[in-house]
Enzyme design. Structure first.
Site, PDB file in Angstrom:
ATOM      1  N   CYS C 184       0.826  -1.210   0.000  1.00  0.00           N
ATOM      2  CA  CYS C 184       0.000   0.000   0.000  1.00  0.00           C
ATOM      3  C   CYS C 184       0.855   1.252   0.000  1.00  0.00           C
ATOM      4  O   CYS C 184       0.462   2.293  -0.514  1.00  0.00           O
ATOM      5  CB  CYS C 184      -0.878   0.060   1.235  1.00  0.00           C
ATOM      6  SG  CYS C 184      -2.015  -1.297   1.338  1.00  0.00           S
ATOM      7  N   CYS C 322      14.840 -25.262 -19.932  1.00  0.00           N
ATOM      8  CA  CYS C 322      14.070 -25.518 -21.155  1.00  0.00           C
ATOM      9  C   CYS C 322      14.713 -24.725 -22.291  1.00  0.00           C
ATOM     10  O   CYS C 322      15.897 -24.382 -22.221  1.00  0.00           O
ATOM     11  CB  CYS C 322      12.592 -25.204 -20.976  1.00  0.00           C
ATOM     12  SG  CYS C 322      12.233 -23.454 -20.862  1.00  0.00           S
TER      13      CYS C 322
END
Lengths: 79, 364, 364, 79
Positions: C184, C322
């Site tokens: 916040c 990957c």
């Protein structure tokens, strides 16, 4: 044709449940209203009783179909 | 305009809020009517967020059984004025805010004057009389008002009379008879429910003033705290409810009985004997009239009443009649929603009339 | 047990609440962690409604820029301890409540001791570290905790670890990297939003204790205050998240980097050169391996990783590989959700590895 | 086949909208996730990103159909 009527506020107390499934058929909101007033006379004393069909305020002449989502919304006063 | 940047820093940082919205809040004025369960969170958050001028209106004093939900107050303040204690406390939360303290009830005598001083009104009351008074005064003065109400575990929130939108009377044209919808004092209420509903009201006030988000106009938000189900129902403004030009002279005290009244056959017979000016309307179908009817009644079947309402005088009393008093009640609501001031429903209909007043009539 | 009937009268009157539920509240104990935007309404309403023992935990002091949303505090209290001021103020609201004031941060050293003293925990914190610490401590001690969190105009509420239900980690297995989800203080927040969310949290606490209504277990409630849209998402408990037996020794300070970490090809090459015990997993499809692969890597295609997770050791570091580092990140999350403690994602995948470390490999 | 993905919390800021309508087709939640991570790399740094299909938490192997209601729900930290 049967309906499930969702109940809000004091209509839960008057009808004694949080949903109401009448056995009868009703062609219009007005017919349903008349049935409710006859079955649960205390509802009449609310003087105002909003009937919503598919999340919209429905006037008494609106036609009902069995797939409609119906809700009874009474005035509420607490603060 | 200069303002305390440190205090409002977290709102000014906020996307789509910023300095502009904060300045709108600081330049606005809000009247909170009722400093109880709903009023407490509304007042706390509007004060915190920096509404420039806040009116706090409540004639009541603090009771011990308020404290489970009216969490602004302290046990050592029992017996003190809610409005005064609230203002004192809220000043300490945010000294930038200008407070106006109204330690009095809203009445037909002060409503227009007080409401005219503010941009937005918040309805945090606990009775139908004041709710209808707020509605009518806001319609007359063209002020938006943010409505909240609670019942046991459920709440309702809406914004009425906002930019030509629907009013409270468009949703609920007439108040219930006394005692049917009991208030929190009779029904009980879970302490945190008015907290939730009041926070939603404060949120709508900010949206109305700051021009952010979607305002709940022509929409009723209902919240059920037991199952966290929330619904939004849509409804339409009705032109006749915008046509209010003056407040009721009875101070809304006889609100219920003066709007939809029941009349027994004997009472009606007496009024007719005294030649009172009554418009008797029989709303049954044509085929029912052959069995029996009241002579002086005009016939308008229920399904035609909406179209033929112009045939009636809304300023003079109307008595509605059907077979058993059910259809006539629907007709009563229709007329009340069209602005009729005095509408009677004949209790038990012509059936009971035939039994109690005119035995010559044929039952069916 | 005797209690102040006048104070709680409006709740005792309430249908399906009554004396029994009120007594359950009075006999219960709740720890509220964080006395800021969310904590303030939670504390006010739990105190009002009559929870018997309330722990107030916050190490922070009151700042001026807190006051737009932390409406329990006053401008003249800026600089004072939130926990102390809150307890002092709340005692005046309801002297029946026993308060325990914890003017300190929740840490791995005090969490188990303090949390063990209470029946229900309320997570009103403003950072991921403490949220994961609360989750893990509550799982270890088998305590339900009521979660609330806010972001700009939106909030989330749920009840975790309630009667075997899902935990915070079942919803969000790993914390975001620092700075991605700002709090916040960086994003700003509308003052009334924590009011709404905090009230919903207090409502769930009452349901858990009093046994009324439907508790938000295995459900996430989201609320958008700009358009009043509310959604309830369902999710399932995952057994592996119930298996926590001890808190992390790093005090959750390096929570983010110690869960899902990125590793560059150069960093990985260094670790391999130092013979660190790493499990290298290549999650590409079989046909991609013909172009290039890292010698020591085990091949488990992404779509099989869920079924073959048993082939890996969750206590030792894993590096996932990957083509470009996208699929491997999904595999990382899968492993983290299965309780793996240290999981690295090879940044840029084997493509970047080929460019920066091993030029002999074929690009594709 | 096209989808409307409802965005919550910081995903609104990262994607820059409150809904996202990808042009591509995705057979599973995992394919959608990979597409999102590739199109908006900051989403990867959330580490946890719940994808809900028809109001239910959906694992990556869940199949998608074009009538599904999809939502992205990120962790939220503020208090």
């Amino acid at each position: 044709m049967s309906y499930t009527v969702l109940l809000f506020g004091v209509t839960k107390d008057i009808i004694g449940s949080s949903v109401y499934c009448p056995n009868d058929e009703f062609y219009t909101v007005g017919h349903l209203r008349e049935h409710l007033y006859q079955s649960f006379p205390l509802l009449q004393k609310l003087n105002s009783l909003m009937i919503a069909v598919n999340m919209n305020y429905a006037e008494d002449h609106i036609m009902l179909s069995s797939t409609d989502e119906i809700a009874l919304i009474p005035p509420v006063s607490g603060g | 305009m200069d303002f305390n940047r440190e205090r409002y820093n977290r709102q000014v940082l906020l996307k789509d809020f910023g300095e502009q919205a904060q300045l709108k809040l600081l330049n606005s004025s809000v009247l909170v009517i009722g400093a109880g369960g709903l009023g407490v969170p509304v007042l706390q958050y509007l004060t915190g967020m920096g509404v420039g001028k806040i009116g706090v209106m409540d004639h009541d004093t603090i009771s011990e059984n308020n404290l489970h939900r009216q969490v602004l107050y302290a046990t050592d303040e029992i017996g003190s004025s809610k409005a005064r204690v609230a203002v004192e406390r809220l000043k300490r939360l945010n000294p930038d805010v200008e407070f106006l303290c109204f330690n009095e009830q809203l009445t037909v005598n002060n409503a227009l004057l007080i409401i005219s001083l503010f941009d937005v009104i918040v309805d945090c009351t606990d009775n139908f009389q004041t709710r209808y008074l707020i509605n009518d005064a806001c319609v007359i003065l063209n002020k938006p008002f943010v409505y909240g109400a609670i019942h046991q575990y459920e709440g309702q929130v809406s914004v009425f009379n906002y930019q030509g939108g629907a009013t409270y009377r468009c949703l609920f044209p007439a108040a219930p008879e006394n005692g049917v919808v009991a208030d929190c004092n009779a029904n009980g209420v879970l302490g945190v429910l008015p907290g939730i509903i009041g926070c939603y009201q404060a949120n709508e006030v900010v949206k109305v003033i700051a021009g952010i988000g979607e305002v709940l106009t022509n929409k009723l938000l209902t919240i059920d705290t037991l199952n966290n189900k929330q619904s939004v129902f849509k409804f339409q403004p009705k032109q006749e409810n915008q046509n209010i030009t003056q407040l009721r002279s009875d101070d809304y005290k006889t609100l219920c009985s003066s709007t939809l009244m029941s009349i027994t056959p004997l009472e009606l017979a007496q009024k007719l004997a005294l030649n009172e000016a009554l418009q008797l309307i029989d709303v049954r179908e044509q085929y029912e009239l052959v069995y029996c009817e009241i002579e002086s009644a005009v016939h308008i079947p229920l399904r035609e009443i909406r179209m033929r309402v112009g045939e009636l005088d809304p300023m003079n009393p109307v008595v509605l009649i059907c077979h058993h008093g059910i259809r006539s009640r629907i007709a009563c609501e229709e007329l009340l929603s069209k602005g009729f001031t005095t509408v009677y429903n004949l209790e038990g209909g012509i059936d009971r009339w035939a039994r109690e007043v005119d035995n010559s009539l044929q039952l069916y």
